[in-house]
Structures are given as C-alpha cells and as structure tokens.
Design an enzyme around this catalytic site. Structure first.
Site, PDB file in Angstrom:
ATOM      1  N   LYS A 188       0.816  -1.054  -0.040  1.00  0.00           N
ATOM      2  CA  LYS A 188      -0.079   0.097   0.135  1.00  0.00           C
ATOM      3  C   LYS A 188       0.937   1.356   0.026  1.00  0.00           C
ATOM      4  O   LYS A 188       0.475   2.206  -0.644  1.00  0.00           O
ATOM      5  CB  LYS A 188      -0.846   0.124   1.378  1.00  0.00           C
ATOM      6  CG  LYS A 188      -1.630   1.154   1.366  1.00  0.00           C
ATOM      7  CD  LYS A 188      -2.730   1.554   0.270  1.00  0.00           C
ATOM      8  CE  LYS A 188      -3.686   2.336   0.669  1.00  0.00           C
ATOM      9  NZ  LYS A 188      -3.429   3.592   1.382  1.00  0.00           N
ATOM     10  N   GLU A 195       0.971   6.800  -6.764  1.00  0.00           N
ATOM     11  CA  GLU A 195      -0.408   7.589  -6.536  1.00  0.00           C
ATOM     12  C   GLU A 195       0.193   9.108  -6.817  1.00  0.00           C
ATOM     13  O   GLU A 195      -0.404   9.747  -7.604  1.00  0.00           O
ATOM     14  CB  GLU A 195      -1.025   7.516  -5.555  1.00  0.00           C
ATOM     15  CG  GLU A 195      -2.442   8.583  -5.392  1.00  0.00           C
ATOM     16  CD  GLU A 195      -3.088   8.117  -3.911  1.00  0.00           C
ATOM     17  OE1 GLU A 195      -3.178   6.998  -3.481  1.00  0.00           O
ATOM     18  OE2 GLU A 195      -3.113   9.391  -3.448  1.00  0.00           O
TER      19      GLU A 195
END
Lengths: 342, 342, 342, 342
Positions: A188, A195
């Site tokens: 993550k 991102e």
C-alpha cells in the site's frame, strides 16, 4: 461472518456498511457515540466500550481497526488485555509497515494473530469496493476471506487480464495476500508513492497546457527576465475540462485519476476554490525512504513528493539562499511578485 | 464519406479498416504496393500513385497522412501540386506542432486547408477507437466530423463524467477540436509527456517492490558500500504480476497502463525478454521544452524523460566524471559490476 | 597534547602524522601491526592492543576512533571496559548521527565523554588540513582544542569573509562545535549530500558539452528515434580539459571540486579508465531521508543520489517495465544498444 | 591596444576600467550620456554617437558590445553600415549561441568578423578579472589577445593544475578560444546551467540544516499531517553562518559560491531581507534544452531550474490540480497555510 469494527470515521463506517450489505454481522465501536448510533440504525450491533465490543463477538474474534495510524498502538494496548489466544486483530489503516512487523511479533507472544491491510478506495469504496493489500499468516487470512471478498470490488470491476489464468488467485477479486506481517502496508505504501507520481504527471501536463497562452501575455522586459523567443508558438487557449474529457476515451493515459480530474475541472476550470497547498501522508515519504535504502532510483516519485513540500512553502529558505547568492555575486535584486495569470 | 489515406503502416492500415467498418470509403496509397493490396482486399480503393489517389477522390478532397514525422514535408511537397483550393490535408502522425503552424500557413496560401490530429490508441485503436486531438479551422473540422466520429471510441467507451453536461461537446465521443493549427499536436505532445510520467511512476514503484527482498541478499561489506541498517525490514518476496492485478480493481491507481503492465508481467514476471533500453519519441522532449519556455516546473515529466536517456547509456560520461572526482579527492577506486539480482 | 588513535587506514594515519607534525604525542593502534609499525617509525607510540594503548595514555584519556562506521560499536564494546570516568572517546569516521546520540548517552552512563567529528578533506588532508564538524559537550570540546587546531587547516587557508568579525569563533580556523551529540555528523552528512549535488552539476554540464558534437554524427533514422531537428547547432568539439581549466579563474563556478576535475581530465579527456559505476556512502542517503522527515524539498540532492544508483544498474528493472509497457500498447520493440560515442 | 566599448552598464563600465588599468585605450558609448562622462573622467575617450565612436577607432576596428541580449540585433543593424571589411565586433553579453551562429554568417557577408564571448565574474570582475569563453575565427581571436589578457584574471588567480603542462594554452590565464561562432556562448550557457545546480545544492543542504530543529516545534496532529516519528533526532539549532564558514577551509565543498554564501549569512542568518523569488536568465533554460536535444540526462540541472520557477509561483495551478484530485477521491480538504517557521 462476524466482525468487530473499531473506528467509525468515513472509511470505517463505509466499510461496515459494505460488509453488512454483503450479509456480514458487524459489532462496532467508536469514541464518538453518535457514530456508533448511526451504524446501529443501519443494522450494526453497537459496542459501548472496547470491552463491550469484545464481549459481543464469538470466538475466535476478528476485530478490524480503522484508526489514524498515530493512535493504533494505544488502542492495541487497551484491546490486548481483553483478547484471547486465537483472536485476530486487523489494522486496515495507514500504518507504517515496520510497526506491523513489531506488532505482529508482540501480539503473537499472546497467541493473538495480527493482519495488516492496506486499503485503497477513498470515498468511492462503499459503492466500488476497496482494493485490499494484505500481510500476515496464511491460515488467518484464509479464515478472513469472506470479509475480504465482501469489501473487495470483485472480478467484474475490470476486464480480465488477457494473458492471466482466471483461477490463479484472489488478485482479480481485488484483494491479495502479499506476504508476511507488514507486506500489506508495504505494498500500500508503494501504491501511494505511485499515486503521487501519477497525480503529478497529470498536474504538470495540465499546467503546461494552461500556460500555452504565454505568448499572448504582455511580457516583462527587464534584464532579470528572459524574453520568450517565439511568442507565436504560445498562442493557445486550451479548454482543460474538455481536454481531460477527451483523454478519457481511447488514449494511452486513461485512468481513474483522470476521470476524477475531468470531473473536478468541470464548472471550475481554473480551480479557484483551491489554494494549491497539497498535503502528503506518510506513505509517499516512506516509499522514498524504502527506495533509498534499497538503492533503487525513484526520481519521479521523489519529485512528486517534493512538489507537495514546495507547495506548502517548505522551499522558502532555500530560495532565499539563492536570492542571497545572486545578490552577492551579481548585485541582482529580487523582482517583486507578479502572478503569471494576473 | 470519402477519405484518402496515405501511409499504410500499422496505424494507417488499422485506421483505414476502422473507417471502412463504419461505412466510409477509403482510397489508399503507400510506397509499398503490398500494403495497398492488403487493404484493397478488404474493400479499399487502391491509389497506385499520389496522382492516382488524388484523381480518385471527389472534391473537395480530404486526405489523411499517416507518415513518420520526418517525411511529412517531402510528401506534402509532392502532394500540393496535385491539389486544388478547398481540398483538405490532415496530418495524423506525430508532427511537432510548430511544423503544423508553418504548414497551415503554407497550404493556406494555395487555398488548401490543413488539419493536425494527434492520435492516441496504439495497437488497440482498431478495436477500441482512437483518441483524437485536433487543430485547425472550425468549419473544416466540422466537415470532417463523420471521419472523426468513426475513428473515435464513442461516448460508451467510458462512464459519463458526473458533473458534465453530456451535450456540451464532442470530447465525450473521444475527439476534440482543441484550437487553431498546431493545437492538436500540442495537446498530443503534452499527452505523451504525461504518458512518460505515468509509466515511470509505475516502473519506479514496481522496482521498489521488487527490491524489497534486499535484506535477504548477502550484502557487500567493503568500505565503498553502505551496509543496510535494517535488513529485517527488507525480507519481502513480492509477486509483482499479482500485485499489478490487485491494483486494477478499486484502487486509486487503476489505469489502462496498469492493465497493460499486469498483462506484461504475466508469464514473464522478471521481464527477461527486455533489456531495459527505452526509446523516447519527440513528444516527450518537446513537452519539456515547452514547459521551460513557459517557465512551468515539470520535474516529474523531466525525470521520466531522463530515465529513458539514462537507460540507453547516455549518462555514462557524466558518471565517469563522478568516478574521476571521487578518485581524485578520496582515492576511491570504482567497484566492479555485480548485479543486485545476481 | 596526547591522543590515542585507533584505526590507521589512510585517514587515521595521515591525521596522526599531521598531529605529530604539530607537536602532539600520538599513541596508535590498528588490527594490522604493520600499520602501527609504520607510524612508530615516524614517531608515534605503538599500542600493541587496545589495553596497551589505553595504558599508555595519561588521564583523562582522549581516544580518537578512525574506523569504518560498521565496526565502531564493536570497538566501543571492547574499549569501554578499559576506560574510566572523565575519559573522552572521539568518533571521527562516517557514523550516522543517530548512532552518536545513542552512544553519547551510553558512554555518559559510565562517565565517559563522547564526541562526534565529521571529517572532510580526503587524501589532501595531511597537507591542507581537515575540515572538522564537531558534536558533543562544550567543555570537552574546549579541552580538545589543541587537537582540533592541529588537524584543521587554519584561518590562512582561505581569505577572510568580508562581513564577518574575525574573532567570533573557531569556524575560520576550519573546525566548529556544531551542537550536542550527533551535531557534528549531522552537519557532515549534509555536507556530503551537498557534495553529491555539486559533483553531479559539473558532471551533467560536462556531459552536455561533450555531446555538443551530436549534429556531426550520422544519426539513426528509424521510427523509434527522434531526429535532431537542427544538427547545425550541435557541431562543437569541445576540449573539456581546457574548459574545466578556464573556469577555474574568475568564474562563478570555481571550486575545489572543479580544480580536481580539471586535473582528472588532463591526459585522459574521455576518462577511459573509468567505467562510470559510482559508489555512494551512507551520508548522501541519510541526507535525503532527513530532508523527507523534515518535509524539506531536496530535488537536486536526490537527483544526484539517484544518478549514482542508476550508474550501477539499479534502474534496470524499472526500465524493463517501461519497455514492456511500450511493447504492450504500441508494439514497440527495443532498439539494440549502440553507444553514442561508438 | 584600442577597443570600442558599447554599453556602459555595470559590466561594460567595469570592463572598460579594467582594460584602461592595463594600459588599453577605450572609446566608449552608451545611450546614457552620463555613463560616457563617468568613464571619460577616468580616461576613456567618449563617443557621442555610434558614428562618433566608430570614427575614433583605428582600423581594423575592434568593438565590444556589452548589451542586454534582447537589443544586440538592433544595435548591430545600426552599427554595420558604419563598419568596413576587417573590422571586428565582439558580443560579450548573454546572447543565445544560435544567434551568434546567425550573426557570424551575417557579418561575414560584409567582411566583418564576429566574436562571441561568454563573460563570467559579476560585480567582482573589475578586481578579480573575468573568465572569458570565446567563439570565433582563430586569427581574429589571436589578434584580440591583449584585450583578453587584460580582462582575464591571469594564471596567478588559482594554483596550477598539477598534471597540466603550463605552456599548453591560454586557459590557465582565464580565457579560452572554445571553437567557432557560438562556442563561447555555448560554453557560458552550460557554465550557468552548472551554476544553478551548484547554488541549489548549497541551498537545499542549508535548508535541511535549518530545519533540523523540527522535532522541537509543536507539531500538527490532524489526519492530514504525518507525525514526525522520531522528534528526538531533530533537536538541532544550527548556526548556519558559522557552518558555511567552517566549510570554507579544508572541506570537499569549498567554492567561491560558498564564500559568498558565508558572507551573505553574516548579519542576516535568516535572510529576512529576501523573499525567495528567484529569477532565472536564459542560459539555464537553454542548457536544459541542449541536454534534451542531445539526449543527455540532466536531472540535477533541471531540478535547479524548476526550483526557481516554483519559487515564483509557477507551480500553483499544478498544485491546485493535486488538491482537486485529493478532494475528489478522498474528500481531503486543503489545510490552511501555517509557515513551519511561524
């Protein structure tokens, strides 16, 4: 199956709802009683306290923490005395993976299982489902499959990958056991690093398009400013909302982030309501630190992070040093501010 | 409607097919007769020469060039004497937008209309449709709408943008008139700049994941290498194909490029068949030059471009200088190569 | 005064010599007896073992460790039982400042003082003197002044800073008490981070000069390579050794690193004897990590670090991913290697 | 020898003085009569007009232009009708090297020689001398040697490069014939690109040192801000003026720019009088464009340039896009500004 959910902020509440929509029984707790009541009204069992929540769960208990990373250790300290060997604690928040490794070891000494879940999906997760990156023990994670299946988007959320056998694992459902303790939050973490890079790529590109009219502006003519050599090449007034929209179909750069960008530009093409002070969460920073410890170059991800720092004024002293140097060697005075768009 | 297509490489051929599938009549030409024949077999009218192609088109003629950017000017020089006022030439390749501005003016002096179209879609365009970014005169582009509508993916290719009125323009069809001459290729240029940034973000992130096992490797112990302070935090062996797959559903970083990456990693998780020498086309370079002329910071897009340069060895001399300096001030000898993965 | 020196590599030996040249008495030890003997021949007192070295020092003892950072803790563990309250241990190597904080506390519990000294100067230090960045307790550092004064270059090594009062501190001598434990190595860490940035700036610039002849090379003409639009602007064959030399006088970019670069380019203008695999030590990495934890943008220093990583092949997998994506969406095959200079 | 000097700004005036100090005769002109008068008072011959200046010069004339780059072409247009074959025009300002190539060809068609000289030295040049990077014809440049010798710092300005034969060229005097037309400004362009990189390296490093006290500040505790994991490692209050000073002696990062930085920090350690809006001149931009056209990676030099752009607010729209995306996917609101140092 039954799950305890502690932490009923936007993420925790929405996940509880999605679980209940899929037929699971949720026992919920939060420091704010009204958050508990709101979910009770939608079918959850309310836990008035940690002890109450624990007492309402069948054994072995499965308890999901959806809390700010900074308070997880304190909550674990309160929770552990209430648990028994075989129980499972899941941290679905934004913990640093190194904390997972430590906690996994700590809970194991009491016979309690620890699972770390990196959760992506934001405000759309209730409807779209959540992408789940999971770390921990294989058996424990298999035991929790009904929960993961309910939270994840499911295979239908995207077309099948052509060269992939569709029965080879759960990834196509939108959840994945990535490895031992910390593996979920490690993946993550890198996800968020990526991102930042993706977001910055769009933002820089759109900024270049927006300034393609620079040749139409009356330029500065002093010695401190380089004149634009070819103003005739910068005469375009681009409609950014429509450009973002057209890229959504058939282009190589289509993505969910682009979908959101197209939406955000609608009705506010100059984004007046934002100041451009961009926060960053820990994951982006930790990604770069991991890259450096691994000796893996990450110039794009780093540049994206630094743009956020700079957006908040954190380069100011460095810039003052540059101005001071220029003043020393060239006698250059600073130019007063005059926004390009003004 | 009727369209002449010059240049029957993969892109030109596929676009011709897509146009014919949508009921348009295509007259085609290429320097390789077999490319013409292949399309004739599928229903196109063959032009044996430029003059032949032109003679087979009704007036005003519309002729699409799908050629390497480097040969467009030569082809235009051959084509122009055959055309008449009112005819339209479309450059759908990867031209520099500044050439469009020049050509637009040049053709206008003969009464011929010039249209520049940035085309994205790659090998999937035949089926998915092409994203078209268009520059030129409004009336001319309106005249060509049937062509653009056939080539573009159409509104159904993506969900509607929630806050956008669906009747407000053609962008949701996948084509857009972006502005005057050069505007189409300018937008496509920046599109490719963004593409480089997106690709690099994924590539860097996956590289960090891949090296998350660095703590399991027997480290170098000499004075020239920093020992890893915490090998216990880098013990992960991640399955990259499955991680790319799980990110495709519900996560913030879902995109078409991620779909392709997931597909590429299937069956070849270490990408052995590639060397990692990455080409770059002009658009990425021109994007950075535009950013600099506009004084717009583009650190992410630039870093992405430079990674490609470096992948081809173009940093080598700079690195030799670094080694030479280290040798001078510290007596440091270079360490022999030993691949991390070896 | 008297100083014990442990670790007689190039740095430790040269520092011992410089101290003796300034009239100090050095008791020396190293795991390699011949290193001890070499310095004995030049006037040092040899310590055959740690215990022997300690026994030959008057109290309070001052012992300087000049060891690889990775072995300092082990050496301290051996040394501590031999020391007494009031003794001083100085770590002059490349320790991470966080280790200094820990060690300072640990030694203090035995009444032993710890001093961290970041030492810059390389192979030239014996003659030029060493720049010393010092962390620890004020009184202890004052006690060691004769040592620092001997090792440092002295005020005459550079012209006085015009606006600075010359009696305001020791910095103009070339040594500085920067703050409490760790402060010395923190400042040295950032010093090295800056060093990487400076080196990279010269290296990139010289690489641009070197390739200013690119317009004279017969270019690739395939579709994967952007043709140079204006080869007429890249026809220069620059003599890099002479350019580095001319910059040494009167220019804004004069520096000691430039002096070294000019020297390195003499006789080997293409640096054939180097491969361009550039090592990095911990300080450059730790500098970036500190920047990130402080939320201070450091794009230049990071880029410099990443260039070193890339020079050693650590971007390879990321590059393979880029090639794989390009193959997927565009059917682009990789181009075989052909060095620009070849 | 005799030299005409046109353009008596700070640079032109100081260079004239230095030439006269070395016994040369200068005929000077400027649009501001008082600038002419000031130099007449110091021994220069005043030219009341271009024609007057030209008439006062013996043939072949040598005329040095020290003008803003933007006005050189206009001045040349006025000057050329007054000149004769064999005359020499020198552009010592900050012209783009491509203009030199064009002008060299243009003047040659009239038999007039053109010389481009990149000049570094700033406000210190009068005393220290100027570093001169020269492009043009060999014979012409040899003819001008007395001028270059007077302007350049001379060999004594820096220690000899150990491995260099001291009779091998003029570089050790501080001037160098770099190549044909444009070569001087090309080298000066890259010189300035390097300068930006060096400056940024110091500025970033000092900013990291300045924020080493971040652990002492009361932190933000909301969900949008990552808490500092280890405030105990960021407790340092560094005296930047003294650190810059100590680095000036014996360290690897000593340089003239560091000398200036140390001076600037004296008396104003927080640089309150600067805002941190940093101008950039054309050379930094052109350097990056050259790197890109040559396909040479220049991440450090680019990052330095972009920091300047960002310091002037040119990243603002990109940052707004990031905030807009975050608002879309995560419902994140922007945090209000609160300066770290406040």
């Amino acid at each position: 199956m039954q799950l305890g959910m502690i932490g009923l902020g936007r993420m925790g509440s929405d996940m509880t709802r999605r679980l209940m929509n899929h037929g699971h029984e949720c026992v919920v707790h939060d420091v704010h009683p009204q958050a508990v009541e709101a979910l009770q009204a939608q079918g959850a069992v309310g836990g008035q306290s940690l002890a109450d929540l624990v007492s309402r769960l069948g054994k072995p208990r499965a308890i999901w923490l959806m809390l700010p990373a900074a308070v997880v250790d304190d909550e674990l300290a309160r929770l552990m005395p209430l648990l028994e060997p075989g129980d499972i604690v899941i941290d679905g928040g934004n913990s640093y993976y190194r904390d997972d490794i430590r906690r996994g070891r700590m809970l194991a000494s009491s016979g309690v299982h620890y699972v770390d879940v990196g959760t992506s999906g934001g405000v759309f997760g209730l409807e779209r489902g959540y992408c789940l990156m999971i770390g921990g023990e294989k058996d424990v994670i298999r035991h929790l499959r009904p929960i993961f299946t309910a939270l994840a988007p499911g295979a239908a959320a995207a077309p099948a990958t052509p060269s992939r056998r569709q029965d080879q694992g759960t990834a196509e459902q939108g959840y994945l056991h990535c490895g031992p303790h910390g593996a979920g939050h490690f993946v993550k973490m890198v996800h968020n690093g990526i991102e930042y890079g993706l977001m910055a790529a769009y933002a820089e590109g759109l900024n270049i398009l927006r300034n393609a009219d620079i040749g139409t502006r009356s330029g500065d003519t002093d010695a401190e400013t380089t004149p634009l050599r070819h103003p005739e090449y910068y005469q375009y007034h681009f409609e950014l909302p429509e450009i973002a929209e057209v890229w959504r179909r058939g282009s190589v750069i289509g993505s969910w982030l682009l979908d959101l960008t197209a939406d955000a530009l609608q009705g506010d093409p100059t984004l007046e309501k934002f100041q451009g002070r961009v926060s960053d969460s820990g994951e982006g920073r930790w990604t770069i630190m991991a890259a450096i410890e691994e000796a893996v170059p990450a110039p794009v991800l780093s540049a994206a992070l630094y743009e956020r720092f700079s957006s908040r004024g954190d380069a100011e002293f460095a810039n003052k040093i540059l101005s001071a140097m220029r003043s020393e060697f060239g006698g250059h005075a600073e130019k007063p501010a005059a926004k390009p768009g003004a």
